[in-house]
Design a protein around this motif. Structure first.
Motif, PDB file in Angstrom:
ATOM      1  N   ARG A   1      -2.271 -11.241   5.663  1.00 21.93           N
ATOM      2  CA  ARG A   1      -2.416 -11.462   4.223  1.00 21.93           C
ATOM      3  C   ARG A   1      -1.665 -12.726   3.789  1.00 21.93           C
ATOM      4  NH1 ARG A   1      -4.328  -7.304   0.727  1.00 21.93           N
ATOM      5  NH2 ARG A   1      -5.607  -5.900   1.982  1.00 21.93           N
TER       6      ARG A   1
ATOM      7  N   GLU B   1      -0.146  -8.800  -6.185  1.00 21.69           N
ATOM      8  CA  GLU B   1      -0.141  -8.307  -4.809  1.00 21.69           C
ATOM      9  C   GLU B   1       1.314  -8.309  -4.349  1.00 21.69           C
ATOM     10  OE1 GLU B   1      -2.776  -7.277  -3.183  1.00 21.69           O
ATOM     11  OE2 GLU B   1      -4.405  -7.987  -4.483  1.00 21.69           O
TER      12      GLU B   1
ATOM     13  N   PHE C   1       4.013  -7.195  -1.328  1.00 26.63           N
ATOM     14  CA  PHE C   1       4.162  -6.810   0.072  1.00 26.63           C
ATOM     15  C   PHE C   1       5.647  -6.791   0.411  1.00 26.63           C
ATOM     16  CE2 PHE C   1       0.002  -8.681  -0.409  1.00 26.63           C
ATOM     17  CZ  PHE C   1      -0.815  -7.809   0.292  1.00 26.63           C
TER      18      PHE C   1
ATOM     19  N   TYR D   1      -1.567  -0.410   8.132  1.00 25.61           N
ATOM     20  CA  TYR D   1      -0.500  -0.997   7.319  1.00 25.61           C
ATOM     21  C   TYR D   1       0.642  -1.383   8.254  1.00 25.61           C
ATOM     22  CZ  TYR D   1      -3.432   1.142   3.850  1.00 25.61           C
ATOM     23  OH  TYR D   1      -4.512   1.497   3.097  1.00 25.61           O
TER      24      TYR D   1
ATOM     25  N   HIS E   1      -1.680  -4.007  -6.788  1.00 25.99           N
ATOM     26  CA  HIS E   1      -1.678  -3.452  -5.437  1.00 25.99           C
ATOM     27  C   HIS E   1      -0.286  -3.619  -4.828  1.00 25.99           C
ATOM     28  CE1 HIS E   1      -6.199  -4.781  -5.309  1.00 25.99           C
ATOM     29  NE2 HIS E   1      -6.025  -3.705  -6.041  1.00 25.99           N
TER      30      HIS E   1
ATOM     31  N   VAL F   1       0.305  -7.510   7.297  1.00 27.14           N
ATOM     32  CA  VAL F   1       0.995  -8.243   6.235  1.00 27.14           C
ATOM     33  C   VAL F   1       0.991  -9.739   6.534  1.00 27.14           C
ATOM     34  CG1 VAL F   1       3.228  -8.598   5.099  1.00 27.14           C
ATOM     35  CG2 VAL F   1       2.422  -6.269   5.566  1.00 27.14           C
TER      36      VAL F   1
ATOM     37  N   VAL G   1      -2.859   5.130   9.118  1.00 24.07           N
ATOM     38  CA  VAL G   1      -1.827   4.280   8.525  1.00 24.07           C
ATOM     39  C   VAL G   1      -1.439   3.123   9.434  1.00 24.07           C
ATOM     40  CG1 VAL G   1      -0.927   6.154   7.102  1.00 24.07           C
ATOM     41  CG2 VAL G   1       0.068   5.741   9.364  1.00 24.07           C
TER      42      VAL G   1
ATOM     43  N   TRP H   1       1.911  -2.868  -0.876  1.00 26.44           N
ATOM     44  CA  TRP H   1       2.191  -2.269   0.428  1.00 26.44           C
ATOM     45  C   TRP H   1       3.698  -2.302   0.625  1.00 26.44           C
ATOM     46  CZ3 TRP H   1      -1.554  -4.686   4.623  1.00 26.44           C
ATOM     47  CH2 TRP H   1      -2.874  -4.385   4.272  1.00 26.44           C
TER      48      TRP H   1
ATOM     49  N   ILE I   1       6.331  -1.137   3.456  1.00 25.11           N
ATOM     50  CA  ILE I   1       6.249  -0.729   4.856  1.00 25.11           C
ATOM     51  C   ILE I   1       7.598  -0.937   5.534  1.00 25.11           C
ATOM     52  CG2 ILE I   1       5.055  -1.133   7.051  1.00 25.11           C
ATOM     53  CD1 ILE I   1       2.787  -2.467   5.378  1.00 25.11           C
TER      54      ILE I   1
ATOM     55  N   ASP J   1      -4.776   0.931  -4.331  1.00 22.59           N
ATOM     56  CA  ASP J   1      -4.477   0.342  -3.019  1.00 22.59           C
ATOM     57  C   ASP J   1      -2.969   0.219  -2.823  1.00 22.59           C
ATOM     58  OD1 ASP J   1      -4.837  -0.791  -0.509  1.00 22.59           O
ATOM     59  OD2 ASP J   1      -5.002  -2.833  -1.293  1.00 22.59           O
ATOM     60  N   VAL J   2      -2.281   1.321  -3.054  1.00 20.91           N
ATOM     61  CA  VAL J   2      -0.837   1.380  -2.815  1.00 20.91           C
ATOM     62  C   VAL J   2      -0.610   2.143  -1.519  1.00 20.91           C
ATOM     63  CG1 VAL J   2       1.359   2.315  -3.619  1.00 20.91           C
ATOM     64  CG2 VAL J   2      -0.184   1.196  -5.234  1.00 20.91           C
ATOM     65  N   ALA J   3       0.121   1.533  -0.597  1.00 26.03           N
ATOM     66  CA  ALA J   3       0.486   2.174   0.662  1.00 26.03           C
ATOM     67  C   ALA J   3       2.005   2.176   0.773  1.00 26.03           C
ATOM     68  CB  ALA J   3      -0.139   1.444   1.843  1.00 26.03           C
TER      69      ALA J   3
END
Length: 530
Positions: free
Chosen positions: A79, A228, A230, A71, A268, A76, A68, A270, A272, A290-292
């Motif tokens: 991206r 997307e 984030f 991530y 998708h 980020v 992990v 993320w 965090i 692609d989900v974190a």
């Protein structure tokens, strides 16, 4: 010392005795009239046989868990840096034919915004470019729709949609979404919220839009197919209510009908190092990939903390703290959420269970979590076969430590269940034909089977382990100490019939026990050779 404190002292002492744990051991809605086929008649207890032999067939290596650390803040920012630095283009327009807003004006829902806006519904549209909130404010240029306070906080009074080729960037900012005016965020492109706050806001009270009742509108966030999303170091609060895709924080594919035209990929996300509080659902997704969800806090949400749903796959739910969910589970994956990881989370003080796998969610790894003080089970598997539970600690839950209901081929390896209100591990057969479940969509097999290897089942109120008539159960190297019952450690059902042989094999011989219907095992007791 109070009784609760005494119980926790005992819990800590027991846990200290059994941790660190040993390493790898050797050896929903629908057609209510559609009914499931009648469940098969479970074998009578006398129809079972037992084998006692080496445990080497039960060996399996420690599961591989994704790294992990990928991530991260740097990932980020990378991206974000990859997005083209093109000029912003923002307009205020009638909602009209905007794909990201279609669900909220169809089927009569437009009335919600007509009433709140006092006119034909409008929205703030981020059409192109890499856009900041400052850019949005300058180009909207109308205090009726977007306002900036003296401290730099923004409030929007219209829905805000990020279109497919656009990017919205929030950094070190606070954005309030007006409840009275029907504001929400719909992302059809790219959105980055970094070290910021996104808050549902009740303007009349000049305060947060705290939850009142399930049907009352509150602002929300949705990321659509192809988007997307984030969220890093950000707080999202006071969002969501009981309406489709309006639950709080949602990422969802478009409907099959809409996506036949739009042809969007799965969304998708993320999430965090962020905090999600007082959301109707802290997290919900539909057909996402692609989900974190990594290193977040989910606290005091209403129905669920984390709720991935419907045909999502490849999810990583890791190192989160989930607590205080009012109505149901802290973490639940439901309806064919497959090939995912739930690892290293703490889920506690939730209205029902700490962690749940539901409705044919398979090939998942649930590892190294701590689930305690929940009003249901520590970990529950409902109609979800072929999953691995590894190295979890489930303590002081009101019901079972681990419940395996109508789920086959479940591996329960090196788990610790302490001081739970009923069984340490409970295998349950339950006929659901009298429920309103749609059995075409949510089919299940009336079967329980599992392998229980390693770990400790300690001081659970009803006993260490119970199972309704299983298709099979295998036991090896399982510790069962400190019974709470006056009669000591005891089993029921098929396990009760072979209780003495089980204890002798596990404790005195350090061998494995395999119990299956007698059509599979020839003879009642077989001492197999190595």
């Amino acid at each position: 010392m109070k009784a609760r404190e005494t119980k926790w002292v005992l819990c800590l002492l027991i846990t200290a005795l059994i941790l660190p744990m040993q390493g790898v051991a050797a050896g929903s809605a629908g057609d209510a009239q559609t009914v499931n086929a009648p469940p098969a008649i479970a074998p009578e207890i006398g129809d079972y046989g037992i084998e006692i032999k080496s445990g080497e067939d039960l060996y399996r290596p420690e599961p591989e868990i994704p790294d992990v650390s990928a991530y991260s803040r740097d990932a980020v920012e990378a991206r974000l840096a990859s997005r083209p630095d093109t000029p912003p283009n923002v307009t205020v327009e009638r909602i009209g034919d905007v794909s990201a807003l279609g669900d909220f004006v169809d089927e009569g829902r437009a009335r919600e915004w007509v009433i709140r806006q006092f006119s034909h519904p409008q929205a703030i549209l981020i059409n192109r470019g890499k856009v900041t909130l400052d850019d949005v404010y300058r180009q909207v240029n109308d205090q009726r729709y977007m306002e900036r306070t003296d401290d730099g906080t923004y409030i929007i009074r219209l829905p805000l949609a990020v279109r497919q080729d656009a990017t919205l960037v929030m950094r070190d900012q606070t954005l309030r979404l007006s409840e009275e005016r029907g504001a929400f965020i719909a992302n059809d492109g790219w959105l980055f919220a970094i070290d910021s706050k996104i808050v549902g806001w009740r303007e009349e009270a000049d305060g947060p839009a705290t939850f009142q009742e399930e049907g009352s509108f509150r602002p929300f966030y949705v990321g659509w197919g192809g988007s997307e999303n984030f969220i890093l170091g950000t707080t999202m609060a006071n969002l969501g209510y009981l309406q489709s895709k309006s639950y709080g924080f949602t990422v969802a594919q478009y409907s099959e009908y809409d996506n036949a035209k739009l042809k969007r990929k799965a969304p998708h996300a993320w999430l965090i190092d962020s905090t999600f509080e007082d959301l109707y659902y802290g997290f919900y997704c539909y057909e996402a990939e692609d989900v974190a969800i990594v290193n977040n806090v989910y606290r005091d949400n209403i129905v669920y903390g984390i709720d991935p749903h419907d045909y999502s796959s490849g999810l990583i739910i890791a190192n989160n703290e989930v607590y205080g969910t009012r109505e149901k589970h802290g973490i639940i994956i439901s309806r064919e959420v497959n090939n995912s990881w739930i690892v290293g989370n703490r889920s506690y003080n939730n209205g029902l269970s700490g962690i749940v796998l539901d409705r044919q969610s398979s090939n998942n790894v649930v590892a190294n979590n701590v689930s305690y003080d929940n009003q249901g089970d520590g970990i529950g598997l409902y109609e979800s076969p072929d999953n691995l539970l590894w190295g979890n600690r489930v303590m002081n839950n009101l019901r079972n430590g681990i419940r395996v209901r109508n789920s086959s081929n479940v591996d329960v390896y090196h788990n610790v269940a302490v001081l739970n209100g009923t069984w340490g591990i409970y295998g349950q057969l339950k006929d659901l034909s009298a429920t309103d479940r749609n059995f075409k969509e949510d089919f299940y097999d009336y079967e329980v089977s599992m392998r229980v290897v390693g770990g400790e089942l300690v001081s659970n109120a009803s006993g260490p382990l119970s199972t309704d008539n299983p298709a099979y159960i295998a036991l090896y190297d399982v510790g069962m100490r400190f019974p709470r019952s006056e009669v000591g450690i005891h089993f029921e059902g098929v396990l009760g019939k072979y209780q003495m042989q089980i204890f002798d094999a596990l404790r005195n011989q350090s061998r494995a026990v395999f119990i299956e219907p007698s059509a599979v095992v020839s003879g009642q007791v077989t001492q197999a050779e190595n």
